[in-house]
Design a protein around this motif. Structure first.
Motif, PDB file in Angstrom:
ATOM      1  N   ILE A   1      -3.067  -3.664 -11.243  1.00 31.36           N
ATOM      2  CA  ILE A   1      -3.868  -2.438 -11.329  1.00 31.36           C
ATOM      3  C   ILE A   1      -4.966  -2.442 -10.275  1.00 31.36           C
ATOM      4  O   ILE A   1      -5.213  -1.427  -9.608  1.00 31.36           O
ATOM      5  CB  ILE A   1      -4.460  -2.289 -12.744  1.00 31.36           C
ATOM      6  N   GLU A   2      -5.631  -3.578 -10.099  1.00 32.64           N
ATOM      7  CA  GLU A   2      -6.691  -3.663  -9.085  1.00 32.64           C
ATOM      8  C   GLU A   2      -6.124  -3.493  -7.685  1.00 32.64           C
ATOM      9  O   GLU A   2      -6.765  -2.890  -6.819  1.00 32.64           O
ATOM     10  CB  GLU A   2      -7.424  -4.997  -9.219  1.00 32.64           C
ATOM     11  N   ARG A   3      -4.910  -4.032  -7.444  1.00 32.36           N
ATOM     12  CA  ARG A   3      -4.278  -3.826  -6.140  1.00 32.36           C
ATOM     13  C   ARG A   3      -3.936  -2.362  -5.939  1.00 32.36           C
ATOM     14  O   ARG A   3      -4.134  -1.804  -4.850  1.00 32.36           O
ATOM     15  CB  ARG A   3      -3.016  -4.671  -6.031  1.00 32.36           C
ATOM     16  N   ARG A   4      -3.429  -1.705  -6.985  1.00 28.64           N
ATOM     17  CA  ARG A   4      -3.106  -0.275  -6.864  1.00 28.64           C
ATOM     18  C   ARG A   4      -4.362   0.533  -6.560  1.00 28.64           C
ATOM     19  O   ARG A   4      -4.330   1.475  -5.751  1.00 28.64           O
ATOM     20  CB  ARG A   4      -2.450   0.232  -8.150  1.00 28.64           C
ATOM     21  N   LEU A   5      -5.482   0.167  -7.182  1.00 28.53           N
ATOM     22  CA  LEU A   5      -6.729   0.880  -6.922  1.00 28.53           C
ATOM     23  C   LEU A   5      -7.184   0.669  -5.482  1.00 28.53           C
ATOM     24  O   LEU A   5      -7.646   1.614  -4.821  1.00 28.53           O
ATOM     25  CB  LEU A   5      -7.804   0.402  -7.897  1.00 28.53           C
ATOM     26  N   SER A   6      -7.050  -0.551  -4.975  1.00 25.25           N
ATOM     27  CA  SER A   6      -7.382  -0.806  -3.567  1.00 25.25           C
ATOM     28  C   SER A   6      -6.491   0.012  -2.644  1.00 25.25           C
ATOM     29  O   SER A   6      -6.941   0.541  -1.623  1.00 25.25           O
ATOM     30  CB  SER A   6      -7.230  -2.298  -3.255  1.00 25.25           C
TER      31      SER A   6
ATOM     32  N   ALA B   1     -12.249   2.698 -17.107  1.00 23.67           N
ATOM     33  CA  ALA B   1     -10.806   2.506 -17.245  1.00 23.67           C
ATOM     34  C   ALA B   1     -10.412   1.070 -16.897  1.00 23.67           C
ATOM     35  O   ALA B   1      -9.557   0.471 -17.563  1.00 23.67           O
ATOM     36  CB  ALA B   1     -10.063   3.497 -16.347  1.00 23.67           C
ATOM     37  N   LEU B   2     -11.034   0.500 -15.864  1.00 22.46           N
ATOM     38  CA  LEU B   2     -10.760  -0.885 -15.496  1.00 22.46           C
ATOM     39  C   LEU B   2     -11.206  -1.852 -16.588  1.00 22.46           C
ATOM     40  O   LEU B   2     -10.509  -2.830 -16.897  1.00 22.46           O
ATOM     41  CB  LEU B   2     -11.460  -1.230 -14.180  1.00 22.46           C
ATOM     42  N   ALA B   3     -12.374  -1.589 -17.172  1.00 21.19           N
ATOM     43  CA  ALA B   3     -12.870  -2.454 -18.238  1.00 21.19           C
ATOM     44  C   ALA B   3     -11.919  -2.437 -19.436  1.00 21.19           C
ATOM     45  O   ALA B   3     -11.637  -3.482 -20.033  1.00 21.19           O
ATOM     46  CB  ALA B   3     -14.271  -2.010 -18.661  1.00 21.19           C
ATOM     47  N   ASP B   4     -11.413  -1.258 -19.785  1.00 25.09           N
ATOM     48  CA  ASP B   4     -10.453  -1.158 -20.888  1.00 25.09           C
ATOM     49  C   ASP B   4      -9.168  -1.915 -20.566  1.00 25.09           C
ATOM     50  O   ASP B   4      -8.577  -2.560 -21.442  1.00 25.09           O
ATOM     51  CB  ASP B   4     -10.136   0.310 -21.174  1.00 25.09           C
ATOM     52  N   ALA B   5      -8.726  -1.828 -19.303  1.00 24.71           N
ATOM     53  CA  ALA B   5      -7.505  -2.523 -18.897  1.00 24.71           C
ATOM     54  C   ALA B   5      -7.675  -4.034 -19.009  1.00 24.71           C
ATOM     55  O   ALA B   5      -6.763  -4.743 -19.446  1.00 24.71           O
ATOM     56  CB  ALA B   5      -7.133  -2.135 -17.466  1.00 24.71           C
ATOM     57  N   ARG B   6      -8.850  -4.534 -18.641  1.00 18.73           N
ATOM     58  CA  ARG B   6      -9.103  -5.983 -18.719  1.00 18.73           C
ATOM     59  C   ARG B   6      -9.149  -6.448 -20.177  1.00 18.73           C
ATOM     60  O   ARG B   6      -8.655  -7.525 -20.516  1.00 18.73           O
ATOM     61  CB  ARG B   6     -10.406  -6.331 -18.014  1.00 18.73           C
ATOM     62  N   ARG B   7      -9.758  -5.622 -21.038  1.00 23.43           N
ATOM     63  CA  ARG B   7      -9.858  -6.014 -22.445  1.00 23.43           C
ATOM     64  C   ARG B   7      -8.493  -6.059 -23.126  1.00 23.43           C
ATOM     65  O   ARG B   7      -8.257  -6.890 -24.003  1.00 23.43           O
ATOM     66  CB  ARG B   7     -10.770  -5.033 -23.196  1.00 23.43           C
ATOM     67  N   SER B   8      -7.603  -5.176 -22.686  1.00 23.98           N
ATOM     68  CA  SER B   8      -6.299  -5.092 -23.344  1.00 23.98           C
ATOM     69  C   SER B   8      -5.231  -5.959 -22.670  1.00 23.98           C
ATOM     70  O   SER B   8      -4.085  -5.983 -23.110  1.00 23.98           O
ATOM     71  CB  SER B   8      -5.808  -3.639 -23.356  1.00 23.98           C
TER      72      SER B   8
ATOM     73  N   ALA C   1       3.145  -3.071 -19.703  1.00 22.73           N
ATOM     74  CA  ALA C   1       1.928  -2.699 -18.981  1.00 22.73           C
ATOM     75  C   ALA C   1       1.811  -3.499 -17.693  1.00 22.73           C
ATOM     76  O   ALA C   1       2.289  -4.631 -17.602  1.00 22.73           O
ATOM     77  CB  ALA C   1       0.707  -2.951 -19.866  1.00 22.73           C
ATOM     78  N   ASN C   2       1.166  -2.893 -16.687  1.00 24.71           N
ATOM     79  CA  ASN C   2       0.860  -3.627 -15.452  1.00 24.71           C
ATOM     80  C   ASN C   2      -0.239  -4.647 -15.720  1.00 24.71           C
ATOM     81  O   ASN C   2      -1.113  -4.419 -16.557  1.00 24.71           O
ATOM     82  CB  ASN C   2       0.393  -2.673 -14.352  1.00 24.71           C
ATOM     83  N   SER C   3      -0.184  -5.753 -15.005  1.00 28.71           N
ATOM     84  CA  SER C   3      -1.249  -6.748 -15.116  1.00 28.71           C
ATOM     85  C   SER C   3      -2.522  -6.210 -14.473  1.00 28.71           C
ATOM     86  O   SER C   3      -2.494  -5.260 -13.687  1.00 28.71           O
ATOM     87  CB  SER C   3      -0.827  -8.045 -14.433  1.00 28.71           C
ATOM     88  N   VAL C   4      -3.645  -6.841 -14.812  1.00 32.94           N
ATOM     89  CA  VAL C   4      -4.923  -6.412 -14.240  1.00 32.94           C
ATOM     90  C   VAL C   4      -4.908  -6.569 -12.727  1.00 32.94           C
ATOM     91  O   VAL C   4      -5.427  -5.707 -11.992  1.00 32.94           O
ATOM     92  CB  VAL C   4      -6.084  -7.218 -14.858  1.00 32.94           C
TER      93      VAL C   4
ATOM     94  N   TYR D   1       0.828  -1.210   0.000  1.00 31.31           N
ATOM     95  CA  TYR D   1       0.000   0.000   0.000  1.00 31.31           C
ATOM     96  C   TYR D   1       0.862   1.259   0.000  1.00 31.31           C
ATOM     97  O   TYR D   1       0.560   2.234  -0.698  1.00 31.31           O
ATOM     98  CB  TYR D   1      -0.927   0.005   1.219  1.00 31.31           C
ATOM     99  N   ALA D   2       1.936   1.252   0.781  1.00 30.86           N
ATOM    100  CA  ALA D   2       2.830   2.414   0.827  1.00 30.86           C
ATOM    101  C   ALA D   2       3.537   2.598  -0.513  1.00 30.86           C
ATOM    102  O   ALA D   2       3.679   3.724  -1.015  1.00 30.86           O
ATOM    103  CB  ALA D   2       3.857   2.250   1.947  1.00 30.86           C
ATOM    104  N   SER D   3       3.971   1.506  -1.119  1.00 31.07           N
ATOM    105  CA  SER D   3       4.659   1.572  -2.407  1.00 31.07           C
ATOM    106  C   SER D   3       3.719   2.050  -3.508  1.00 31.07           C
ATOM    107  O   SER D   3       4.100   2.867  -4.358  1.00 31.07           O
ATOM    108  CB  SER D   3       5.222   0.196  -2.759  1.00 31.07           C
ATOM    109  N   ASP D   4       2.462   1.592  -3.491  1.00 32.88           N
ATOM    110  CA  ASP D   4       1.500   2.002  -4.510  1.00 32.88           C
ATOM    111  C   ASP D   4       1.172   3.487  -4.401  1.00 32.88           C
ATOM    112  O   ASP D   4       1.015   4.177  -5.417  1.00 32.88           O
ATOM    113  CB  ASP D   4       0.219   1.181  -4.387  1.00 32.88           C
ATOM    114  N   TRP D   5       1.054   3.992  -3.178  1.00 35.88           N
ATOM    115  CA  TRP D   5       0.777   5.419  -3.012  1.00 35.88           C
ATOM    116  C   TRP D   5       1.954   6.267  -3.506  1.00 35.88           C
ATOM    117  O   TRP D   5       1.773   7.301  -4.140  1.00 35.88           O
ATOM    118  CB  TRP D   5       0.471   5.743  -1.555  1.00 35.88           C
TER     119      TRP D   5
END
Length: 329
Positions: free
Chosen positions: A109-114, A137-144, A103-106, A59-63
Motif C-alpha cells: 500500500i505504501e509503495r502504491r501511494l508513492s 487511511a494508512l493508520a487504519d491499514a497498519r492497524r488491520s 488484502a494488500n500488505s502495508v 510505478y506503471a503497474s500501480d497507476w
C-alpha cells in the motif's frame, strides 16, 4: 471566340476533408484521462524517471491498478483528490476488488501511494501524503495488517564463504556470481545498485553508478535515494575472498571494458551478452547459493538480496557520502 469557362471554386476542407480533418474514433487514451500522458518533458519541478527498471515497472503497474479501480468506482483519477486516494487505500487494505479477497500488505500500500504521488507529479498535480484523509487511511491499514512480515536474515562472513564455495570458478557465470556476492557484501549495495554499475561514468542511460579500479582497490560510485555515495573497497590479503580480485577477473575474462559491468551469460555459459543483468537475478542468486550451501535461517526470515547489507563495522565511518569497507580473512 471560345466561350469563357466558368471559374472553378476551390474546395475547402469542409467540402472535401483531408485525413487530418476527418473525425476519428476515440481511443482508450481519449476515454480514460488516467492513461494519457499530460506531463511536459522539461517542465520545472517534474520528477526524474526512477533509475531502477524494476521501480519504473512497479510505478506503471500501480497507476494502471489505480485507474482500473477508479473506473469501477466511477470516480475520476485526475486531478489528485486525497479523499479518492484515501478510499483507494482502504480498498487495498480490505482486499476489495480482488478475486481471492486478500488484502494488500502495508508495504504494498505504501509503495502504491508513492507511485501515485510520483505519477500525479508527472502529470502536473500534487498529492499531499500528509493530508488527514490519507494519513487516517494508512493508520487504519497498519492497524488491520496484523504482525509485521519476518525480517530477512543477514549474512555473516562465514555464510558468504560457504556460498562462494558452491559457485563454479571455471565458468563465466560462476565468476560473475562470485563478483556480485563479494562486491555487494563489501560495498553494502542493493541489488539495483549492483546491476546498475558501469565500467566507467556516463557510459549508459540506465546506469546507476560506476566502478574505478586502481592498485589499492576499487571505488564504487552509486546513486541512491539519498544521492551519490562512494564505497571504497581495499584489496584483501586472501585473493579467494577479495572482492577486487573477483571483479577484475570477471571483467577481464568477460571482456568488459565499457557499459554494464554485470551482464547475462549466454550460449551455455560461453558468451557474455551486452544487456544489463536484471536486478531480480541478484535476489535469485543469493537464495540459490544459500540453499546450495545448506544455510538455515535463525528464525527471523529467509535470506534475500538484502542479506548482503552489512552493518557498520566498529570504528568505521559510515555516512551517505563515503563508506570505507575492507574485506579481511
Amino acid at each position: 471566340m471560345a466561350p469563357e469557362m466558368p471559374e472553378k471554386t476551390p474546395t475547402t476542407s469542409k467540402d472535401n476533408p483531408t485525413r487530418s480533418d476527418r473525425p476519428r474514433s476515440a481511443s482508450a487514451h481519449d476515454l480514460d484521462p488516467a492513461l494519457s500522458s499530460t506531463e511536459p518533458d522539461d517542465a520545472p519541478g517534474t520528477p526524474a524517471e526512477p533509475a531502477s527498471s524494476h521501480t519504473r515497472r512497479a510505478y506503471a503497474s500501480d497507476w494502471k491498478h489505480f485507474a482500473a479501480w477508479c473506473r469501477r468506482e466511477t470516480v475520476p483519477p485526475l486531478p489528485a483528490d486525497p479523499q479518492i486516494v484515501a478510499r483507494y487505500i482502504r480498498a487495498c487494505a480490505s482486499g476489495e476488488g480482488r478475486k481471492d479477497g486478500r488484502a494488500n500488505s502495508v508495504s504494498t500500500i505504501e509503495r502504491r501511494l508513492s507511485s501515485l504521488t510520483w505519477n500525479y507529479a508527472r502529470r502536473g498535480f500534487t498529492l499531499s501524503r500528509q493530508d488527514q484523509a490519507i494519513t487516517a487511511a494508512l493508520a487504519d491499514a497498519r492497524r488491520s495488517s496484523g504482525p509485521p512480515a519476518p525480517r530477512k536474515e543477514t549474512l555473516t562472513p562465514g555464510d558468504l564463504a560457504s556460498m562462494l564455495e558452491t559457485l563454479d570458478r571455471g565458468s563465466l557465470k560462476g565468476l560473475r556470481d562470485r563478483a556480485i556476492l563479494l562486491l555487494g557484501f563489501a560495498g553494502r549495495l542493493t541489488r539495483a545498485e549492483i546491476t546498475g554499475l558501469d565500467a566507467g561514468p556516463g557510459e549508459s542511460d540506465d546506469g546507476r553508478g560506476w566502478v574505478a579500479l586502481d592498485a589499492r582497490g576499487v571505488t564504487v560510485n552509486v546513486s541512491g535515494k539519498a544521492g551519490w555515495r562512494q564505497a571504497e573497497i581495499a584489496r584483501a590479503s586472501d585473493e579467494a575472498s577479495c572482492p577486487v580480485t573477483a571483479l577484475e577477473t570477471w571483467m577481464r575474462l568477460g571482456r568488459i571494458t565499457k557499459g554494464p559491468v554485470f551482464r547475462r551469460v549466454l550460449r551455455g555459459g560461453k558468451t557474455v551478452g551486452k544487456t544489463r543483468l536484471h536486478d531480480q537475478e541478484v535476489a535469485r542468486l543469493v537464495k540459490r547459493a544459500a540453499l546450495a550451501a545448506g544455510l538455515r535461517t535463525g528464525g527471523t526470515g529467509p535470506f534475500s538480496s538484502r542479506s548482503l547489507h552489512l552493518k557498520a563495522l566498529p570504528g568505521r565511518a559510515d555516512d551517505d557520502k563515503e563508506l570505507a569497507v575492507t574485506m579481511s580473512n
